[in-house]
Scaffold this active site. Structure first.
Site, PDB file in Angstrom:
ATOM      1  N   ASP A 452       1.011  -1.326   0.123  1.00  0.00           N
ATOM      2  CA  ASP A 452       0.049  -0.063   0.053  1.00  0.00           C
ATOM      3  C   ASP A 452       0.693   1.208   0.023  1.00  0.00           C
ATOM      4  OD1 ASP A 452      -2.254   1.435   0.179  1.00  0.00           O
ATOM      5  OD2 ASP A 452      -3.054   0.581   2.028  1.00  0.00           O
ATOM      6  N   ASP A 521     -10.778   2.228  -2.951  1.00  0.00           N
ATOM      7  CA  ASP A 521     -11.153   2.017  -1.677  1.00  0.00           C
ATOM      8  C   ASP A 521     -12.744   2.329  -1.791  1.00  0.00           C
ATOM      9  OD1 ASP A 521      -9.166   1.593  -0.518  1.00  0.00           O
ATOM     10  OD2 ASP A 521      -8.557   3.821   0.148  1.00  0.00           O
TER      11      ASP A 521
HETATM   12  C1  DGJ Z   1      -5.872   1.805   2.027  1.00  0.00           C
HETATM   13  C2  DGJ Z   1      -6.327   0.426   1.222  1.00  0.00           C
HETATM   14  O1  DGJ Z   1      -6.636   0.993   0.023  1.00  0.00           O
HETATM   15  C3  DGJ Z   1      -7.245   0.025   2.147  1.00  0.00           C
HETATM   16  O2  DGJ Z   1      -7.652  -1.131   1.467  1.00  0.00           O
HETATM   17  C4  DGJ Z   1      -6.576  -0.629   3.082  1.00  0.00           C
HETATM   18  O3  DGJ Z   1      -5.633  -1.293   3.128  1.00  0.00           O
HETATM   19  C5  DGJ Z   1      -6.124   0.865   4.025  1.00  0.00           C
HETATM   20  N1  DGJ Z   1      -5.487   1.605   3.255  1.00  0.00           N
HETATM   21  C6  DGJ Z   1      -5.395   0.199   5.395  1.00  0.00           C
HETATM   22  O4  DGJ Z   1      -4.507   1.216   5.783  1.00  0.00           O
END
Ligand code: DGJ
Length: 702
Positions: A452, A521
């Protein structure tokens, strides 16, 4: 007897259906001669057309379709190269030196050299015959003893045929609303798409499609291209006052400078260009095929149905709680269980822990081992989340190395989500991260890593930079690729997923390291349809991980939400402990079904049968390349009562299937009739769906 002057050299690169020709003019300009459908004879391709000066204001170099214009002379078009030479000269006069043709004439290198200074530029062209793509990149080398500065380096400039008002297709967006398709006619001037954020970004994506305003999914000429780079990038689409349209792609020159000392080179990232007469659908399928077959680390390996616990548990991760969910996930048929953020040292919320990549002793008193073993015993593989490029001020790492983040002296370090960015241009930073991640992967049976990146850059300072600190835009990305590449080499079986707060880092560069991406997200199914549609223009369904979460739990039927995610690499992300038996049974049914259609969705050709395009109906089809099997997806959004669509019977648009063998017979699941491929394609079929109704049907050749 008078002898004719020798003909200036020219080159033709051909793929299965396309051709790209370039050549020198008598005055030594390297021009594009042709980019389009492959012609029968090599002699069919026109000679380079050098235009005369236009009055005393515009010179030939400005008017002619140069392959790699440098900032020099009386040309004001977007240049591919801008240099600051050791004595302060800012004029790069590139002259043809020689050409190398290799690999059975599929790989051409044109060597250019400055007319006076010891600077050379190599233009690389590779024809991918079966993939129908031309790959291009450029390398600039300082062959002299004194340092010079590169102020701009693009990979390539390309020219669709002269004289059309072209339409540009691309995507725009933001966090949680990535990949929204946009189409606009280019008018005089320069349209810029770019990232200044250190990474690819949620806002634009480095690809384009051009057409003459009338192409659609099925037909019409489309010229397209994409850049393989995960850092600051720039695309300029310039329409000149002389009816020329030129697209340039490469490193962003925003805040950029790169010093080349004696003998050093800088390479611009790879670009890929294609042409088709068969509309946007064909352009997408060409890119999809190349990414699946030639770019992804695990190529066409099918992806497991995963469960990710982020939306269910957020930071409240513990062995006991995760195991409780894992049991339900396994019972539904999930094959991979991924623990997201929250598992590492002192990570209670987003204010602490990033950088300290070992299991939190309170949450996991016996380490991660028992959870990994428990998940494996349930028959699932284990996956984990990391965010290696980031650090919280409240971490052991930052306390030990506050100098490791991007920063300027005397300036506050802006924190976004309470975190700062580690400078991966530094070898010591990469070494630390490699050590920690290597240990994590070596000490546990980890099959999947979600990588991430949850913020963009600020204060891009690198106080101890060995050269010009503005080199960081390139060196950071090279450092990221090196780190990720080393981990891939040490653990080749691991599947990596690229995530950056959803779809902030999706490009053909990162796809050399990551087999999958987390697209957004935003897991609300209706929003997801338009995100997935825009995503599908450049990227294949196999890399598009899609979770069914609890977004829309009370408003959108679970079946609709499952079907939306099944159009990509299916995952589940809801709080399964709250799902009742009926929901669990429905999910289990569709997960089992997905496993049957998975080879078609993840390996088939995509046809966008009916674009959502802000409307209320969306349909797409995947078809195996041998035409034996396909899958049809249909989605109806909410349609208000006064519209005729609200009758559930016949008024949805007719769907004309695609990619079938016209003379073979096919059956579509749920429809009794057996009809020829021609009938399903020409006459088509109509679906009947209620509001927020959806359907997934197998198409079988019989
Ligand atoms: C952003 C990601 O896109 C989410 O799916 C998740 O992993 C969060 N970060 C966790 O902090």
């Amino acid at each position: 007897m008078p002898t004719l002057p020798p003909k200036p050299p020219g080159w033709v690169l051909e793929t299965a259906h396309t051709a790209y020709a370039l050549g020198l003019t008598a005055n030594g300009l390297l021009l594009n001669r042709f980019w389009g459908a492959r012609l029968p004879l090599r002699t069919d391709y026109p000679p380079p057309a050098e235009y005369p000066n236009f009055a005393s204001f515009t010179a030939a170099a400005h008017l002619s379709p140069e392959e790699f214009p440098a900032y020099a002379g009386a040309s004001y078009v977007e240049p591919c190269l801008k240099l600051l030479l050791p004595d302060g000269v800012r004029d790069a006069v590139l002259k043809f030196e020689k050409a190398d043709l290799r690999d059975g004439d599929t790989y051409l290198i044109i060597h250019l050299r400055d007319a006076f200074y010891p600077v050379s530029v190599a233009l690389h062209y590779r024809a991918h015959h079966d993939a129908d793509l031309i790959e291009r990149w450029a390398v600039v080398t300082n062959a002299g003893p004194l340092p010079l500065t590169v102020e701009r380096l693009f990979s390539a400039q390309v020219h669709p045929p002269l004289g059309e008002p072209y339409r540009l297709t691309h995507v725009a967006g933001k966090w949680s609303a990535e990949f929204q398709l946009e189409r606009e006619t280019l008018t005089h001037g320069v349209k810029v798409l770019e990232s200044r954020r250190l990474t690819t970004s949620h806002h634009h994506n480095p690809w384009f499609m051009l057409d003459r305003g009338s192409a659609d999914e099925e037909q019409g000429e489309v010229w397209f291209g994409a850049l393989a780079w995960s850092g600051n990038w720039k695309l300029t689409a310039e329409t000149t006052d002389f009816f020329g349209t030129r697209i340039s792609l490469g490193l962003n020159d925003w805040d950029f400078a790169y010093v080349l000392n004696a003998g050093e080179s800088l390479s611009a990232p790879r670009t890929f260009f294609g042409y088709t007469k068969s509309g946007f659908g064909a352009a997408s399928r060409i890119l999809h095929g190349y990414i699946r077959k030639r770019v992804l680390p695990h190529r066409e390996q099918l992806h497991k149905v995963l469960y990710n616990s982020w939306e269910a548990t957020t930071f409240n991760v513990s062995e006991r709680a995760q195991m409780k969910i894992a049991k339900v996930a396994a019972s539904l048929g999930c094959e991979l269980f991924v623990v997201d953020d929250g598992w590492f040292h002192k990570r209670k919320n987003d204010t602490a822990g990033l950088g300290d990549w070992w299991a939190d002793a309170k949450k996991f008193p016996n380490g991660l081992g028992p959870l990994v073993a428990g998940v494996n015993q349930l028959g699932m593989e284990f996956g984990i989340w990391v965010e290696p490029e980031m650090v919280n001020a409240n971490s052991d790492l930052y306390r030990a190395h506050p100098d490791w983040v991007f920063h300027f002296p005397n300036r506050k370090r802006t924190e976004m989500r309470n975190q700062m960015i580690l400078n991966l241009a530094r070898a010591d930073v990469r070494e630390y991260l490699y050590g920690k991640l290597y240990a994590l992967l070596s000490d546990h049976n980890i099959a999947f890593v979600k990588w991430d990146m949850n913020r963009n850059i600020s204060e891009p300072g690198w106080p101890d930079a060995p050269g010009d600190a503005r080199e960081l835009w390139v060196r950071y990305v090279e450092g990221l690729y090196e780190l990720w590449g080393r981990l891939r080499d040490s653990h080749p079986q691991v599947i990596f997923q690229s995530c950056s707060g959803g779809g902030g880092r999706v490009d053909m560069g990162i796809l050399q390291y990551a087999d999958q991406v987390w697209v957004s997200d935003n897991t609300d199914a209706p929003s997801r349809l338009s995100i997935q549609e825009g995503f599908s223009y450049a990227y294949p369904a196999s890399i598009m991980e899609a979770w069914v979460t609890d977004a829309g739990f009370n408003t959108i039927p679970l079946e609709f939400r499952l079907h939306v995610a099944m159009a990509g690499a299916l995952g589940i992300g809801g709080d399964l402990l709250k799902w009742d038996n009926e929901d669990r049974a429905l999910a289990a049914k569709w997960i089992a079904y997905y496993k049957q259609i998975r080879p078609v969705v993840q390996g088939g050709d995509l046809y966008r049968l009916h674009r959502l395009d802000g409307g209320m109906f969306n349909a797409l089809q995947y078809m195996l390349p041998d035409r034996s099997e396909g899958v049809l997806f249909g989605f109806r959004m909410f349609a208000p009562q006064f519209l005729p669509y609200t009758t559930n019977t016949v008024l949805l648009p007719t769907l004309h299937l695609r990619g079938l063998d016209s003379t073979a017979s096919y059956q579509i699941e749920g429809i009794e009739a057996v009809r020829s491929g021609a009938a399903w394609m020409e006459d088509g079929l109509r679906l009947s769906l209620p509001n927020f109704g959806s359907t997934v049907r197998r198409i079988r050749r019989i």
